[in-house]
Design a protein around this motif. Structure first.
Motif, mmCIF file in Angstrom:
data_model
loop_
_atom_site.group_PDB
_atom_site.id
_atom_site.type_symbol
_atom_site.label_atom_id
_atom_site.label_comp_id
_atom_site.label_asym_id
_atom_site.label_seq_id
_atom_site.Cartn_x
_atom_site.Cartn_y
_atom_site.Cartn_z
ATOM 1 N N ASN A 48 39.337 32.698 56.527
ATOM 2 C CA ASN A 48 38.357 32.269 55.532
ATOM 3 C C ASN A 48 37.771 33.470 54.794
ATOM 4 O O ASN A 48 37.643 33.466 53.563
ATOM 5 C CB ASN A 48 37.212 31.498 56.195
ATOM 6 N N ASN A 51 31.895 23.665 58.213
ATOM 7 C CA ASN A 51 33.180 22.951 58.141
ATOM 8 C C ASN A 51 34.312 23.785 57.541
ATOM 9 O O ASN A 51 35.277 23.236 57.001
ATOM 10 C CB ASN A 51 33.024 21.645 57.339
ATOM 11 N N LEU A 52 34.225 25.094 57.668
ATOM 12 C CA LEU A 52 35.281 25.963 57.156
ATOM 13 C C LEU A 52 36.393 26.170 58.180
ATOM 14 O O LEU A 52 37.329 26.933 57.928
ATOM 15 C CB LEU A 52 34.689 27.313 56.742
ATOM 16 N N ASN A 98 35.494 28.628 65.235
ATOM 17 C CA ASN A 98 36.291 28.607 64.003
ATOM 18 C C ASN A 98 37.490 29.534 64.189
ATOM 19 O O ASN A 98 37.369 30.752 64.042
ATOM 20 C CB ASN A 98 35.461 29.058 62.804
ATOM 21 N N ARG A 151 40.876 24.524 57.826
ATOM 22 C CA ARG A 151 42.093 25.154 57.300
ATOM 23 C C ARG A 151 41.849 26.648 57.091
ATOM 24 O O ARG A 151 40.725 27.059 56.809
ATOM 25 C CB ARG A 151 42.518 24.519 55.969
ATOM 26 N N ASN A 187 30.658 32.157 53.023
ATOM 27 C CA ASN A 187 31.329 32.116 54.317
ATOM 28 C C ASN A 187 30.335 31.894 55.458
ATOM 29 O O ASN A 187 29.273 32.525 55.490
ATOM 30 C CB ASN A 187 32.092 33.414 54.592
ATOM 31 N N VAL A 221 44.664 23.783 51.244
ATOM 32 C CA VAL A 221 43.498 24.432 50.638
ATOM 33 C C VAL A 221 42.341 23.438 50.597
ATOM 34 O O VAL A 221 42.515 22.291 50.173
ATOM 35 C CB VAL A 221 43.810 24.923 49.203
ATOM 36 N N ILE A 222 41.162 23.878 51.030
ATOM 37 C CA ILE A 222 39.973 23.031 51.002
ATOM 38 C C ILE A 222 38.848 23.764 50.281
ATOM 39 O O ILE A 222 38.461 24.866 50.683
ATOM 40 C CB ILE A 222 39.508 22.650 52.423
ATOM 41 N N ARG A 243 42.762 28.383 54.516
ATOM 42 C CA ARG A 243 42.380 28.538 53.111
ATOM 43 C C ARG A 243 41.202 27.600 52.807
ATOM 44 O O ARG A 243 41.313 26.678 52.014
ATOM 45 C CB ARG A 243 43.560 28.209 52.197
ATOM 46 N N SER A 244 40.084 27.841 53.454
ATOM 47 C CA SER A 244 38.881 27.043 53.225
ATOM 48 C C SER A 244 37.786 27.940 52.684
ATOM 49 O O SER A 244 37.602 29.067 53.162
ATOM 50 C CB SER A 244 38.401 26.387 54.526
ATOM 51 N N ASP A 255 34.937 23.328 48.962
ATOM 52 C CA ASP A 255 33.680 22.569 49.002
ATOM 53 C C ASP A 255 32.798 23.096 47.870
ATOM 54 O O ASP A 255 32.220 24.181 47.976
ATOM 55 C CB ASP A 255 33.009 22.755 50.365
#
Length: 489
Positions: free
Chosen positions: A419, A449-450, A413, A453, A398, A367-368, A455-456, A370
């Motif tokens: 996402n 930068n999504l 992506n 992962r 998003n 999970v990330i 789960r970002s 931001d």
């Protein structure tokens, strides 16, 4: 006699040498005179070198004709060899250079663009795109909350300028909460009297209203939010409603003009079908929290309150998630300052390097998050009452890597749909259990930068007009919503 003949030969040879040198000088002077004053120093130097070489070569051939013929034959052989190997290799290498191609000209003198290098063309296009759309580098900006409630997607709007936003006269009231442009619209958001009505099929009429739910409610197939022991005091949605593209976009999303979110991408059934349950245990890092714009502050930031930044709320969210049993890394690196100056244009590039390094060292992270705060007009103060506390609303963000013209090929992506589903599921849970917590999900054209992962998510917590405490209060329900999705409820 023999001695006299040797002297004559010596004299003739030196006379030829002198004559050759004189002729070389004359040729040099003649060539230089023909150039005129327009020649610069470099071209004149090249001319001098060329004429000198020609003169010396002539003298050598006049004195040693046999050696000259041998050298000429050897030169021809070397040239043939170079043409067959080195020449071909060099022409091939230079032929791949975009600059070499651009400088190549047709017989008519026109620049030849027929063999334009695709990679270089992509580079030029990307540079032009960023030059024309620099505002896209910012995740939020005033366009996300500076206008009307419909644009902002907020449930409560106060512009008193005195910090009195979210007073009991407005918070959760029927007049403001659930505005047609807001998440959970329909006029009933946060109105407990309507919880369990026709739009809440699959939920017991009084489930959780009085806060006495002792066990996890049974979740039927039509329920689109998580099942939880928390009181269900907000709004829920039926799958049939969410299957309507227009309905979903109107109630849950705000799309920036830099991009599009068409029916082929926004599919609620696919979003709801994705399972984001964490697979690993907490003996290794599971969640990464970081801040692309670490210098974002809240309204009461100062020497006596240096915690009032996005890093401060990141610290609190880390504590909350750790208390729930998750293994969390909080990256406090500064990505938006370079040489002491604020530089947000390149912050995402710097953050990508830093986060990628963390993921390489901790591949168990799934999970990330931001964390940011938005930027709005100074007259706009967004605050709602959530869990009985004045709370800055959060906004899931998003990036879809596409413009109205199509995909941005150099920003791929592979997790774009994941996402979108991740933020959509949290949005539904927030609407059901924490009305007033979220604004509409914001969609913009770049990637942000999504792509690291599935789960970002990028999360905007309030804005610069919110106090640190209002932003901090949002972390508690956010931790609950995140936990619901990661537990697969």
């Amino acid at each position: 006699m023999k001695e006299k003949g040797g002297r004559i030969n010596w004299l003739i040879r030196h006379m030829m040498l002198i004559t050759g040198l004189v002729l070389a000088v004359l040729l040099l002077i003649r060539g230089a005179a023909g150039t005129g004053r327009a020649f610069d120093r470099e071209r004149l130097t090249a001319l001098i070198n060329g004429q000198a070489d020609a003169g010396l070569e002539w003298i050598w051939r006049m004195n040693y004709p046999a050696a000259g013929r041998a050298e000429e034959n050897e030169t021809k052989m070397v040239k043939a060899e170079e043409e067959s190997i080195s020449g071909l290799i060099c022409r091939f290498i230079f032929g791949q250079s975009p600059l070499y191609r651009y400088l190549g000209r047709e017989e008519g003198g026109e620049i030849n663009y027929k063999e334009e290098d695709p990679a270089f063309a992509g580079y030029l296009e990307s540079g032009k795109f960023y030059e024309e759309h620099q505002y896209l580098m910012y995740d939020g900006g005033e366009e996300t909350g500076a206008g009307t409630m419909e644009q902002a997607g907020t449930t409560v709007l106060a512009a008193n300028g005195d910090g009195a936003a979210g007073s009991s006269g407005n918070t959760g009231s029927g007049g403001n909460a659930g505005d047609s442009g807001n998440t959970g619209s329909g006029g009933n958001t946060g109105d407990s009297g309507n919880t369990g009505n026709g739009e809440n099929a699959g939920v017991a009429e009084n489930a959780g209203i009085n806060g006495n739910a002792a066990a996890l409610p049974k979740k039927d197939d039509n329920m689109t939010c998580a099942a939880s022991v928390l009181p269900l005091i907000g709004k829920t949605y039926r799958k049939e409603q969410l299957a309507d593209y227009d309905y979903m976009m109107k109630h849950f999303y705000s799309v920036h003009t830099s991009t599009t979110a068409g029916r082929d991408l926004m599919k609620a059934d696919e979003f709801l079908a994705k399972d984001f349950t964490l697979e690993g245990s907490n003996d290794k890092p599971q969640i990464l929290i970081y801040h692309t714009h670490s210098q974002e502050e809240f309204s009461d930031y100062g020497p006596d309150n240096k915690e009032a930044t996005v890093i401060g709320i990141g610290n609190y969210l880390t504590e909350l998630l750790t208390a729930k049993g998750y293994h969390v890394i909080h990256d406090k690196s500064v990505y938006d300052l370079q040489n002491g100056k604020l530089d947000r244009n390149k912050a995402y590039t710097y953050a990508l390097d830093g986060v990628t390094r963390i993921l390489q060292e901790n591949p168990s992270i799934e999970v990330i998050l931001d964390l940011h705060r938005d930027g709005v007009n100074e007259s706009l103060h967004m605050v709602n009452e959530v869990n009985g506390k004045p709370t800055a609303p959060i906004m899931f963000f998003n990036g879809v890597s596409q413009t109205p013209e199509g995909p941005i090929e150099y920003l791929p992506n592979p997790y774009r749909s994941d996402n979108l589903a991740f933020s959509f599921q949290m949005q539904l849970d927030a609407a059901a259990y924490f009305p007033g917590l979220t604004r509409k999900i914001y969609i913009k054209g770049l990637r942000y930068n999504l792509h690291l992962r599935p789960r970002s998510v990028l999360i905007e917590v309030g804005a610069q007009t919110n106090t640190y405490q209002e932003a901090r209060n949002a972390m508690e329900p956010l931790a609950e919503v995140l936990n619901m999705v990661l537990q697969g409820n």
